[in-house]
Scaffold this motif. Structure first.
Motif, PDB file in Angstrom:
ATOM      1  N   UNK A  58      37.478  41.511  32.886  1.00 41.42           N
ATOM      2  CA  UNK A  58      36.777  42.465  32.019  1.00 41.42           C
ATOM      3  C   UNK A  58      36.661  41.948  30.594  1.00 41.42           C
ATOM      4  N   UNK A  59      37.667  41.190  30.151  1.00 39.25           N
ATOM      5  CA  UNK A  59      37.682  40.680  28.777  1.00 39.25           C
ATOM      6  C   UNK A  59      36.716  39.511  28.580  1.00 39.25           C
ATOM      7  N   UNK A  60      36.373  38.808  29.655  1.00 35.29           N
ATOM      8  CA  UNK A  60      35.601  37.562  29.554  1.00 35.29           C
ATOM      9  C   UNK A  60      34.343  37.633  28.689  1.00 35.29           C
ATOM     10  N   UNK A  61      33.478  38.639  28.850  1.00 32.13           N
ATOM     11  CA  UNK A  61      32.223  38.603  28.067  1.00 32.13           C
ATOM     12  C   UNK A  61      32.373  39.034  26.608  1.00 32.13           C
ATOM     13  N   UNK A  62      33.542  39.500  26.224  1.00 30.24           N
ATOM     14  CA  UNK A  62      33.719  40.024  24.861  1.00 30.24           C
ATOM     15  C   UNK A  62      34.456  39.022  23.996  1.00 30.24           C
ATOM     16  N   UNK A  63      34.185  39.080  22.717  1.00 31.21           N
ATOM     17  CA  UNK A  63      34.884  38.230  21.763  1.00 31.21           C
ATOM     18  C   UNK A  63      36.070  39.013  21.198  1.00 31.21           C
TER      19      UNK A  63
ATOM     20  N   UNK B  43      41.402  46.698  38.221  1.00 30.54           N
ATOM     21  CA  UNK B  43      41.039  47.983  37.629  1.00 30.54           C
ATOM     22  C   UNK B  43      39.961  48.569  38.519  1.00 30.54           C
ATOM     23  N   UNK B  44      40.150  49.834  38.873  1.00 33.23           N
ATOM     24  CA  UNK B  44      39.240  50.505  39.804  1.00 33.23           C
ATOM     25  C   UNK B  44      38.595  51.703  39.111  1.00 33.23           C
ATOM     26  N   UNK B  45      37.301  51.835  39.265  1.00 33.64           N
ATOM     27  CA  UNK B  45      36.565  52.968  38.700  1.00 33.64           C
ATOM     28  C   UNK B  45      36.765  54.189  39.586  1.00 33.64           C
TER      29      UNK B  45
ATOM     30  N   UNK C 262      39.436  55.286  35.173  1.00 33.54           N
ATOM     31  CA  UNK C 262      39.866  54.102  35.912  1.00 33.54           C
ATOM     32  C   UNK C 262      41.333  54.236  36.310  1.00 33.54           C
ATOM     33  N   UNK C 263      41.691  53.487  37.336  1.00 29.44           N
ATOM     34  CA  UNK C 263      43.095  53.345  37.733  1.00 29.44           C
ATOM     35  C   UNK C 263      43.359  51.857  37.909  1.00 29.44           C
ATOM     36  N   UNK C 264      44.624  51.506  37.814  1.00 24.84           N
ATOM     37  CA  UNK C 264      45.021  50.114  38.041  1.00 24.84           C
ATOM     38  C   UNK C 264      45.932  50.089  39.255  1.00 24.84           C
ATOM     39  N   UNK C 265      45.740  49.073  40.073  1.00 25.97           N
ATOM     40  CA  UNK C 265      46.587  48.940  41.256  1.00 25.97           C
ATOM     41  C   UNK C 265      47.140  47.522  41.296  1.00 25.97           C
ATOM     42  N   UNK C 266      47.977  47.286  42.273  1.00 28.89           N
ATOM     43  CA  UNK C 266      48.546  45.952  42.424  1.00 28.89           C
ATOM     44  C   UNK C 266      48.076  45.389  43.756  1.00 28.89           C
TER      45      UNK C 266
ATOM     46  N   UNK D 121      30.291  50.393  33.320  1.00 28.01           N
ATOM     47  CA  UNK D 121      29.093  49.925  34.024  1.00 28.01           C
ATOM     48  C   UNK D 121      29.413  48.707  34.884  1.00 28.01           C
ATOM     49  N   UNK D 122      30.206  47.795  34.350  1.00 25.54           N
ATOM     50  CA  UNK D 122      30.574  46.597  35.113  1.00 25.54           C
ATOM     51  C   UNK D 122      31.470  46.949  36.292  1.00 25.54           C
ATOM     52  N   UNK D 123      32.311  47.958  36.132  1.00 23.40           N
ATOM     53  CA  UNK D 123      33.202  48.361  37.225  1.00 23.40           C
ATOM     54  C   UNK D 123      32.450  49.088  38.343  1.00 23.40           C
TER      55      UNK D 123
END
Length: 122
Positions: A34-39, A69-71, A58-62, A22-24
């Motif tokens: 992406x990790x920021x809001x989670x504990x 991270x791309x949806x 998702x895919x990851x690019x450089x 949803x965030x992506x």
């Protein structure tokens, strides 16, 4: 195709991964973002992303020093087509049921528009 669909639904079964997806939809993000809001650790988020990646969501690019991270929205087309096919089938079943119920109701109710007139008493 069914294998990918199974992987997609399995990946989305987890609420954290659904939230990440949803965030992506708003914008690409790094693992740290992406990790920021989670504990949880960045490593835990990376594991979630690996599941999403294996499902094709998702895919990851450089991008220079960033690894966004791309949806992959096309996967949603696959899910939507599958859901829509069964939604249409269910809708057709309900329409047939409505027709049967309407026919039963017509048989049970008195004929419309007819009136019985009694003649004068003799």
């Amino acid at each position: 195709m069914d294998d990918q669909l199974s992987r997609v639904f399995a990946a989305l079964a987890d609420p954290t991964r659904r939230d990440m997806v949803a965030r992506l939809t708003e914008a690409d993000a790094t693992v740290g973002e992406l990790a920021a809001p989670y504990d949880v650790s960045v490593q835990a988020v990376s594991k979630h992303l690996k599941v999403l990646e294996e499902a094709g969501l998702v895919t990851r690019s450089r991008d220079a020093q960033r690894r966004p991270v791309h949806l992959e929205a096309e996967v949603f087309d696959l899910m939507t087509k599958w859901i829509e096919r069964y939604r249409r089938r269910a809708e057709e079943r309900y329409q047939r049921l409505d027709a049967v119920l309407a026919a039963m109701q017509e048989k049970e109710s008195p004929a419309r528009g007819t009136s019985t007139k009694e003649g004068p008493a003799s």
